[in-house]
Motif scaffolding. Sequence first.
Motif, PDB file in Angstrom:
ATOM      1  N   ALA A   1       0.776   2.409   7.845  1.00 47.47           N
ATOM      2  CA  ALA A   1       1.875   1.886   6.779  1.00 47.47           C
ATOM      3  C   ALA A   1       1.942   0.378   7.131  1.00 47.47           C
ATOM      4  CB  ALA A   1       2.985   2.628   7.490  1.00 47.47           C
ATOM      5  N   ALA A   2       2.240  -0.137   5.874  1.00 46.26           N
ATOM      6  CA  ALA A   2       2.316  -1.620   5.852  1.00 46.26           C
ATOM      7  C   ALA A   2       3.506  -2.334   4.947  1.00 46.26           C
ATOM      8  CB  ALA A   2       0.955  -2.157   5.448  1.00 46.26           C
ATOM      9  N   GLY A   3       3.794  -3.375   5.354  1.00 46.06           N
ATOM     10  CA  GLY A   3       5.063  -3.889   4.441  1.00 46.06           C
ATOM     11  C   GLY A   3       4.196  -4.792   3.410  1.00 46.06           C
TER      12      GLY A   3
ATOM     13  N   TYR B   1       9.763  -7.007  13.264  1.00 45.86           N
ATOM     14  CA  TYR B   1       9.340  -7.360  12.035  1.00 45.86           C
ATOM     15  C   TYR B   1       9.341  -8.777  11.838  1.00 45.86           C
ATOM     16  CZ  TYR B   1       9.722  -2.155  11.259  1.00 45.86           C
ATOM     17  OH  TYR B   1       9.278  -0.963  11.170  1.00 45.86           O
ATOM     18  N   GLU B   2       8.832  -9.136  10.659  1.00 48.13           N
ATOM     19  CA  GLU B   2       8.645 -10.814  10.551  1.00 48.13           C
ATOM     20  C   GLU B   2       9.783 -11.200   9.771  1.00 48.13           C
ATOM     21  OE1 GLU B   2       6.452  -8.411   9.096  1.00 48.13           O
ATOM     22  OE2 GLU B   2       5.281  -8.323  10.903  1.00 48.13           O
TER      23      GLU B   2
ATOM     24  N   VAL C   1       1.365  -6.522   5.104  1.00 46.14           N
ATOM     25  CA  VAL C   1       1.211  -6.645   6.814  1.00 46.14           C
ATOM     26  C   VAL C   1       1.664  -5.706   7.465  1.00 46.14           C
ATOM     27  CG1 VAL C   1       3.875  -7.563   6.386  1.00 46.14           C
ATOM     28  CG2 VAL C   1       2.456  -8.233   8.539  1.00 46.14           C
ATOM     29  N   GLY C   2       1.020  -5.299   8.619  1.00 45.32           N
ATOM     30  CA  GLY C   2       1.193  -4.501   9.583  1.00 45.32           C
ATOM     31  C   GLY C   2       0.909  -4.940  11.095  1.00 45.32           C
ATOM     32  N   MET C   3       1.057  -3.828  11.940  1.00 45.82           N
ATOM     33  CA  MET C   3       0.815  -4.139  13.470  1.00 45.82           C
ATOM     34  C   MET C   3      -0.397  -3.535  13.909  1.00 45.82           C
ATOM     35  SD  MET C   3       4.833  -3.684  14.234  1.00 45.82           S
ATOM     36  CE  MET C   3       5.986  -4.263  13.245  1.00 45.82           C
TER      37      MET C   3
ATOM     38  N   SER D   1       5.000   0.969   2.774  1.00 47.49           N
ATOM     39  CA  SER D   1       6.209   1.667   3.230  1.00 47.49           C
ATOM     40  C   SER D   1       7.538   1.025   3.050  1.00 47.49           C
ATOM     41  CB  SER D   1       6.105   2.145   4.898  1.00 47.49           C
ATOM     42  OG  SER D   1       5.787   0.981   5.751  1.00 47.49           O
ATOM     43  N   ASN D   2       7.462  -0.440   2.726  1.00 49.20           N
ATOM     44  CA  ASN D   2       8.673  -1.036   2.445  1.00 49.20           C
ATOM     45  C   ASN D   2       8.225  -2.496   2.026  1.00 49.20           C
ATOM     46  OD1 ASN D   2       7.504  -1.364   5.635  1.00 49.20           O
ATOM     47  ND2 ASN D   2       8.595  -3.142   5.255  1.00 49.20           N
TER      48      ASN D   2
ATOM     49  N   VAL E   1      10.361   3.164   7.552  1.00 51.27           N
ATOM     50  CA  VAL E   1       8.958   3.034   7.513  1.00 51.27           C
ATOM     51  C   VAL E   1       8.430   4.498   7.437  1.00 51.27           C
ATOM     52  CG1 VAL E   1       6.599   2.177   8.511  1.00 51.27           C
ATOM     53  CG2 VAL E   1       9.100   0.631   8.236  1.00 51.27           C
TER      54      VAL E   1
HETATM   55  N1  HPA Z   1       5.768  -5.669   8.883  1.00 46.75           N
HETATM   56  C1  HPA Z   1       4.955  -5.379   9.858  1.00 46.75           C
HETATM   57  N2  HPA Z   1       4.370  -3.925   9.994  1.00 46.75           N
HETATM   58  C2  HPA Z   1       4.796  -2.988   9.225  1.00 46.75           C
HETATM   59  C3  HPA Z   1       5.610  -3.179   8.086  1.00 46.75           C
HETATM   60  C4  HPA Z   1       6.272  -4.624   7.927  1.00 46.75           C
HETATM   61  O1  HPA Z   1       7.058  -4.923   7.050  1.00 46.75           O
HETATM   62  N3  HPA Z   1       5.725  -2.201   7.699  1.00 46.75           N
HETATM   63  C5  HPA Z   1       5.049  -1.251   8.261  1.00 46.75           C
HETATM   64  N4  HPA Z   1       4.541  -1.608   9.271  1.00 46.75           N
END
Ligand code: HPA
Length: 278
Positions: free
Chosen positions: A114-116, A193-194, A210-212, A235-236, A251
């Motif tokens: 899942a990533a932003g 989050y960033e 972006v993700g982790m 996811s966002n 998320v």
């Molecule tokens: N930033 C970092 N990692 C994430 C994000 C995000 O906005 N959404 C899901 N993983």
Amino acid sequence: MSTGYERVIKAYEYVRSQTDFQPKIGVVLGSGLGNYAKQMEVVQEISYDEIPGFPVSTVEGHDGRFLFGYVSGTPVVLMKGRVHYYEGYSMEEVVLPIRLMALLQIQVLLLTNAAGGINPNFRVGDFMIIKDHISSFVPSPLIGRNLDELGDRFPDMSHVYDPSLREVLKATAKEAGIEVQEGVYVQASGPNYETPVEIRMFAALGADAVGMSTTCEAMVARHAKVRVCGISCISNAAAGLSDEELCHSDVQEMANKRGKIFEQYISGIIQHLNTSLD
Ligand code: HPA
């Protein structure tokens, strides 16, 4: 605890003492995407906490097991849950499961997360095929003594996400009528989050999401010459791109909401990969 190759070998030997299943494809399921396991005809389950020296996730909603079995006849090993660098594990520990799957001789690794969304054209719920990544904001998982048994000291990273596998991912989406984006994924350390300015910096560097997780896994897989492909579920909207405050449950909720389509997509990909590998 021993480190490096010995540690990977110990984990591998434990898994091999439990099953002689031969997977063709390895799949890592990201946050909120773990339900996919239901699509599989499971032959053997191995919980991470029973594997000697294995890192175990501490995050809510992150299960921790290997599932061995079949998706429409294709032998697959599924990682239901992964550990993250922000949990305090070293990068070497974070990528141990990927090295184990390389030793199990998977031919392809499919990474999901899942990533932003950073790209302003992306909408929440979109899927993004990863075409390249930026890993420069987290330590390389290849730092330290090189595991010569697995790969070269200075591995090439020109084509981390296999161009022909990306075509398979695109063709599968088209056939299933699923819209997909393609873009660059940047791994941040998390767990926070960033900030909006960090996101603007990532955008300026060419990142779309972006993700982790993920980039470190892709790199050790390439080090071991495993072919890699990856998909992000957006996811966002990343920080500063919407008025919503970012939170983990949202998320997960969005990833879950897209779960059904995602499952259909992953199954299609596995089927197509299987024929392309034969
Ligand atoms: N930033 C970092 N990692 C994430 C994000 C995000 O906005 N959404 C899901 N993983």
